[in-house]
Write an enzyme that holds these catalytic residues in place. Structure first.
Site, mmCIF file in Angstrom:
data_model
loop_
_atom_site.group_PDB
_atom_site.id
_atom_site.type_symbol
_atom_site.label_atom_id
_atom_site.label_comp_id
_atom_site.label_asym_id
_atom_site.label_seq_id
_atom_site.Cartn_x
_atom_site.Cartn_y
_atom_site.Cartn_z
ATOM 1 C CG ASP A 15 34.318 37.570 43.207
ATOM 2 O OD1 ASP A 15 34.327 38.658 42.596
ATOM 3 O OD2 ASP A 15 33.435 36.708 43.050
ATOM 4 C CG ASP A 109 34.171 42.196 39.884
ATOM 5 O OD1 ASP A 109 34.711 41.713 38.883
ATOM 6 O OD2 ASP A 109 33.003 41.929 40.224
ATOM 7 C CD GLU A 110 36.013 37.135 38.799
ATOM 8 O OE1 GLU A 110 36.214 36.104 39.480
ATOM 9 O OE2 GLU A 110 35.100 37.233 37.971
#
Length: 370
Positions: A15, A109-110
């Site tokens: 993350d 983003d993860e």
């Protein structure tokens, strides 16, 4: 818990730390160390992401800009640059794929990585996570946090444990003890409303949740009760799926001033449909179900949908259906946000099958996915 069922699985959840805000601070050094919010404005809109400096004041994503400004009077609003975020996300994804093909992105983003069997032949998922985080920092200038465990649920929870720029490994024999001591609001899949309901039922920690019977949880939480019963014991069977199917594509706009007339909303529909068409073209996707989303000035939400007998992705067809939905019934109040999305997509087909998009006057062909 049958630990043998999970003992051999090595799942990492990566993350990025305050991704959008961190990119803006990296690209604009004048913003470093300052409380910033990506998205929205001082007068209007919703925060998409907040820097850690802003989070200290309680500013969070999905919060109205006005409320965020009240919490942090010095808050700086920055317009989002999604092309830039996608550019960096692709670099990060490339790093992941050097270790395993089993990468399941959740967003820009993860992502989850299954490194049980990995391309580097490394036996330790903890060391893999450390190496990946170091490479992300070296190659992008950004920090990431990681959770490492036997399944996606525990890895996801663990990645938030030592944020920012940290990681947490929960070994098979540690899973239940780790979950027992957590506040249930830290459990992935338990939102604010559900957490409040659990508090009222005397469920405050993972241990409290674990001590409730399946019957009790199903009685109070319906079908979700079984899920809560299992995750309190660290049971989560979902595999890392590298090819997650897109279920909908949409675009929306929050207006600077509330709009009370369908005539004014018609112009907005045209602009939103234009953006939606671009997203559909990038994804090489079309859909049959069009949904019009209306958020009123009192923040109540209404959706209106129509399913067609054929796939569409052309903005002119989207505009026609969206206008029809707009006039389906009278507005309940003035409108602060308008959105259009397509569901029931054609991405269940292979790339070699190219269904044709139909209308009375045109016939278009397309390929498929983002």
């Amino acid at each position: 818990m049958d630990s043998n069922l999970f003992a051999n699985r090595k799942i990492i959840h990566i993350d990025m730390d305050a991704f959008y805000a961190s990119v803006e601070q990296m690209d604009n050094p004048e913003l470093k160390g300052l409380p910033i919010a990506v998205g929205g404005s001082e007068q209007r809109g919703v925060v998409s992401a907040a820097s850690y400096e802003a989070r200290k004041f309680g500013v969070r994503s999905a919060m109205s800009s006005i409320h965020a400004k009240r919490l942090c009077p010095e808050l700086i609003f920055v317009r989002p640059r999604f092309d830039r975020y996608k550019e960096i996300s692709k670099k990060i994804r490339k790093i992941f794929l050097e270790y395993t093909d089993l990468v399941e992105p959740l967003s820009l983003d993860e992502a989850y990585l299954d490194v049980t069997v990995n391309k580097k032949g490394m036996p330790s998922a903890t060391l893999i996570a450390q190496e990946i985080r170091k490479r992300i920092l070296t190659e992008t200038g950004l920090t990431a946090s990681a959770g490492i465990s036997i399944n996606k649920f525990v890895a996801k929870v663990a990645s938030d444990y030592n944020k920012p720029d940290g990681q947490k490994t929960v070994n098979p024999e540690e899973v239940e003890a780790f979950l027992e001591q957590l506040d249930i609001k830290k459990f992935y899949g338990i939102g604010k409303v559900t957490a409040e309901k659990m508090y009222q039922l005397g469920i405050f920690t993972g241990l409290d949740l674990k001590q409730k019977s399946r019957e009790f949880l199903e009685k109070h939480f319906s079908n979700s009760g079984t899920y809560y019963y299992q995750i309190s014991r660290g049971i989560h069977h979902s595999a890392v799926k590298p090819n997650r199917t897109i279920k909908s594509v949409g675009a929306e706009r929050t207006f600077f001033e509330n709009l009370s007339s369908e005539i004014f909303l018609e112009d907005k529909i045209i602009n939103i449909a234009d953006e939606l068409e671009k997203r559909l073209q990038r994804s090489k996707i079309a859909g049959k179900t069009i949904t019009l989303k209306l958020k009123y000035s009192d923040f109540s939400l209404q959706t209106r949908s129509k399913t067609l007998p054929y796939f569409i992705s052309d903005k002119n067809l989207i505009i026609d259906v969206a206008k029809e939905l707009l006039y389906q019934e009278r507005l309940k109040n003035s409108v602060r946000l308008l959105g259009i999305s397509l569901h029931n997509l054609n991405n269940q087909f292979s790339k070699d099958t190219e269904p044709k998009q139909k209308s009375i006057s045109i016939q278009l062909q397309f390929n498929f996915k983002d």
